[in-house]
Design a protein around this motif. Structure first.
Motif, PDB file in Angstrom:
ATOM      1  N   ASP A  79       0.834  -1.206   0.000  1.00  0.00           N
ATOM      2  CA  ASP A  79       0.000   0.000   0.000  1.00  0.00           C
ATOM      3  C   ASP A  79       0.874   1.264   0.000  1.00  0.00           C
ATOM      4  OD1 ASP A  79       0.830   0.468   2.657  1.00  0.00           O
ATOM      5  OD2 ASP A  79      -1.027  -0.315   3.514  1.00  0.00           O
ATOM      6  N   LYS A  80       0.221   2.427   0.042  1.00  0.00           N
ATOM      7  CA  LYS A  80       0.935   3.708  -0.023  1.00  0.00           C
ATOM      8  C   LYS A  80       1.820   3.960   1.190  1.00  0.00           C
ATOM      9  CE  LYS A  80      -2.404   5.806  -3.055  1.00  0.00           C
ATOM     10  NZ  LYS A  80      -3.645   6.520  -3.167  1.00  0.00           N
ATOM     11  N   GLN A  81       1.521   3.306   2.307  1.00  0.00           N
ATOM     12  CA  GLN A  81       2.339   3.460   3.515  1.00  0.00           C
ATOM     13  C   GLN A  81       3.505   2.464   3.535  1.00  0.00           C
ATOM     14  OE1 GLN A  81      -1.231   3.262   3.806  1.00  0.00           O
ATOM     15  NE2 GLN A  81      -1.185   5.477   3.667  1.00  0.00           N
ATOM     16  N   LYS A  82       3.721   1.770   2.420  1.00  0.00           N
ATOM     17  CA  LYS A  82       4.811   0.796   2.268  1.00  0.00           C
ATOM     18  C   LYS A  82       4.621  -0.429   3.167  1.00  0.00           C
ATOM     19  CE  LYS A  82       7.366   3.469  -0.441  1.00  0.00           C
ATOM     20  NZ  LYS A  82       7.488   3.230  -1.823  1.00  0.00           N
ATOM     21  N   ALA A 103       7.939 -20.658   0.348  1.00  0.00           N
ATOM     22  CA  ALA A 103       7.166 -19.837  -0.577  1.00  0.00           C
ATOM     23  C   ALA A 103       6.804 -18.483   0.033  1.00  0.00           C
ATOM     24  CB  ALA A 103       5.912 -20.582  -1.015  1.00  0.00           C
ATOM     25  N   LEU A 104       6.388 -18.480   1.297  1.00  0.00           N
ATOM     26  CA  LEU A 104       6.045 -17.205   1.910  1.00  0.00           C
ATOM     27  C   LEU A 104       7.290 -16.344   2.095  1.00  0.00           C
ATOM     28  CD1 LEU A 104       3.780 -15.415   2.885  1.00  0.00           C
ATOM     29  CD2 LEU A 104       4.039 -16.431   5.154  1.00  0.00           C
ATOM     30  N   GLN A 105       8.408 -16.949   2.458  1.00  0.00           N
ATOM     31  CA  GLN A 105       9.654 -16.182   2.579  1.00  0.00           C
ATOM     32  C   GLN A 105      10.035 -15.578   1.230  1.00  0.00           C
ATOM     33  OE1 GLN A 105      11.516 -15.557   5.619  1.00  0.00           O
ATOM     34  NE2 GLN A 105      12.096 -13.955   4.171  1.00  0.00           N
ATOM     35  N   PHE A 106       9.815 -16.320   0.156  1.00  0.00           N
ATOM     36  CA  PHE A 106      10.059 -15.812  -1.197  1.00  0.00           C
ATOM     37  C   PHE A 106       9.223 -14.551  -1.443  1.00  0.00           C
ATOM     38  CE2 PHE A 106       8.796 -15.564  -5.646  1.00  0.00           C
ATOM     39  CZ  PHE A 106      10.000 -15.701  -6.313  1.00  0.00           C
ATOM     40  N   ALA A 107       7.921 -14.613  -1.107  1.00  0.00           N
ATOM     41  CA  ALA A 107       7.039 -13.463  -1.331  1.00  0.00           C
ATOM     42  C   ALA A 107       7.440 -12.283  -0.443  1.00  0.00           C
ATOM     43  CB  ALA A 107       5.582 -13.863  -1.087  1.00  0.00           C
ATOM     44  N   ILE A 108       7.826 -12.561   0.799  1.00  0.00           N
ATOM     45  CA  ILE A 108       8.288 -11.496   1.705  1.00  0.00           C
ATOM     46  C   ILE A 108       9.510 -10.808   1.102  1.00  0.00           C
ATOM     47  CG2 ILE A 108       9.376 -11.053   3.948  1.00  0.00           C
ATOM     48  CD1 ILE A 108       7.594 -13.410   5.017  1.00  0.00           C
ATOM     49  N   ASP A 109      10.478 -11.594   0.646  1.00  0.00           N
ATOM     50  CA  ASP A 109      11.685 -11.031   0.043  1.00  0.00           C
ATOM     51  C   ASP A 109      11.356 -10.170  -1.166  1.00  0.00           C
ATOM     52  OD1 ASP A 109      13.139 -12.371   2.004  1.00  0.00           O
ATOM     53  OD2 ASP A 109      13.787 -13.993   0.650  1.00  0.00           O
ATOM     54  N   LYS A 110      10.430 -10.636  -1.996  1.00  0.00           N
ATOM     55  CA  LYS A 110      10.026  -9.856  -3.178  1.00  0.00           C
ATOM     56  C   LYS A 110       9.362  -8.539  -2.761  1.00  0.00           C
ATOM     57  CE  LYS A 110      11.330 -12.477  -6.579  1.00  0.00           C
ATOM     58  NZ  LYS A 110      12.387 -12.055  -7.485  1.00  0.00           N
ATOM     59  N   ALA A 111       8.499  -8.596  -1.746  1.00  0.00           N
ATOM     60  CA  ALA A 111       7.829  -7.376  -1.287  1.00  0.00           C
ATOM     61  C   ALA A 111       8.859  -6.362  -0.786  1.00  0.00           C
ATOM     62  CB  ALA A 111       6.817  -7.709  -0.192  1.00  0.00           C
ATOM     63  N   PHE A 112       9.848  -6.825  -0.025  1.00  0.00           N
ATOM     64  CA  PHE A 112      10.895  -5.921   0.457  1.00  0.00           C
ATOM     65  C   PHE A 112      11.710  -5.369  -0.717  1.00  0.00           C
ATOM     66  CE2 PHE A 112      10.977  -8.064   4.890  1.00  0.00           C
ATOM     67  CZ  PHE A 112      10.031  -7.157   5.374  1.00  0.00           C
ATOM     68  N   GLU A 113      12.007  -6.196  -1.711  1.00  0.00           N
ATOM     69  CA  GLU A 113      12.724  -5.721  -2.904  1.00  0.00           C
ATOM     70  C   GLU A 113      11.942  -4.620  -3.618  1.00  0.00           C
ATOM     71  OE1 GLU A 113      13.673  -8.871  -5.682  1.00  0.00           O
ATOM     72  OE2 GLU A 113      14.550 -10.089  -4.089  1.00  0.00           O
ATOM     73  N   MET A 114      10.602  -4.701  -3.567  1.00  0.00           N
ATOM     74  CA  MET A 114       9.749  -3.737  -4.261  1.00  0.00           C
ATOM     75  C   MET A 114       9.426  -2.515  -3.405  1.00  0.00           C
ATOM     76  SD  MET A 114       9.314  -4.683  -7.290  1.00  0.00           S
ATOM     77  CE  MET A 114      10.798  -5.642  -7.482  1.00  0.00           C
ATOM     78  N   ALA A 116       8.575  -2.435   0.149  1.00  0.00           N
ATOM     79  CA  ALA A 116       7.812  -2.573   1.396  1.00  0.00           C
ATOM     80  C   ALA A 116       8.738  -2.352   2.594  1.00  0.00           C
ATOM     81  CB  ALA A 116       7.162  -3.946   1.482  1.00  0.00           C
ATOM     82  N   LYS A 117       8.239  -1.704   3.613  1.00  0.00           N
ATOM     83  CA  LYS A 117       8.980  -1.499   4.861  1.00  0.00           C
ATOM     84  C   LYS A 117       8.580  -2.540   5.908  1.00  0.00           C
ATOM     85  CE  LYS A 117      10.947   2.260   3.406  1.00  0.00           C
ATOM     86  NZ  LYS A 117      12.190   2.062   2.704  1.00  0.00           N
ATOM     87  N   ARG A 118       7.365  -3.093   5.742  1.00  0.00           N
ATOM     88  CA  ARG A 118       6.884  -4.132   6.648  1.00  0.00           C
ATOM     89  C   ARG A 118       5.927  -5.031   5.862  1.00  0.00           C
ATOM     90  NH1 ARG A 118       4.275   0.138   7.189  1.00  0.00           N
ATOM     91  NH2 ARG A 118       5.761   1.124   8.573  1.00  0.00           N
TER      92      ARG A 118
END
Length: 161
Positions: A79-82, A103-114, A116-118
């Motif tokens: 979201d806009k608040q990262k 798989a969830l760790q993969f998605a978490i890593d991708k979100a941080f790469e894009m 995300a702050k949390r």
């Protein structure tokens, strides 16, 4: 368990029938409020995919395969608040093998790469296996952010970058 044959790929149109089958399973969808499954037509799933494709990379969805067999999905939505909402769903026969963690760790890593702050999840309080997975991955239980509480049956967990 040896997970060398685990593949997590960005969902494409060729994965849509598998996703429809996953969502149609009441056992898979029970804790997200669809005890009889969520039944999308081919047109509905294609419209869902078109919207997803337009929202990439802020939102993304991944299909999970083990030994070339479709076993589930994971996604993130920033979201806009990262802050990134996360989820994972697996067919029951693939649970307890370590696939969900990877798989969830993969998605978490991708979100941080894009950016995300949390990352956050809001499991049903009765879904003890999901809660255990989130805690193993380092998510911490917190209060829901203001205006984000879906109701008394849900808990809120987050992990920061």
């Amino acid at each position: 368990m040896d997970l060398k044959n685990l593949k997590i790929v960005e969902t494409s149109k060729k994965d849509l029938d598998n996703i429809r089958k996953l969502w149609a399973s009441g056992e898979v969808m029970y804790y997200v409020g669809f005890p009889h499954g969520l039944h999308y037509s081919k047109d509905e799933i294609e419209k869902w995919y078109e919207k997803l494709d337009k929202d990439r990379p802020r939102k993304n969805h991944f299909s999970i395969y083990f030994n070339e067999e479709f076993c589930g999905e994971t996604f993130y939505s920033i979201d806009k608040q990262k802050s990134s909402r996360m989820d994972i769903k697996l067919f029951p026969k693939f649970r307890g093998m370590g696939i969900g963690s990877k798989a969830l760790q993969f998605a978490i890593d991708k979100a941080f790469e894009m950016g995300a702050k949390r990352c956050c999840v809001d499991p049903n309080r009765d879904n003890l296996k999901a809660i255990s997975l989130y805690e193993r991955l380092g998510f911490e239980r917190k209060e829901f952010p203001e205006g984000k509480n879906p109701g008394p049956n849900y808990l809120y967990f987050e992990i920061e970058k």
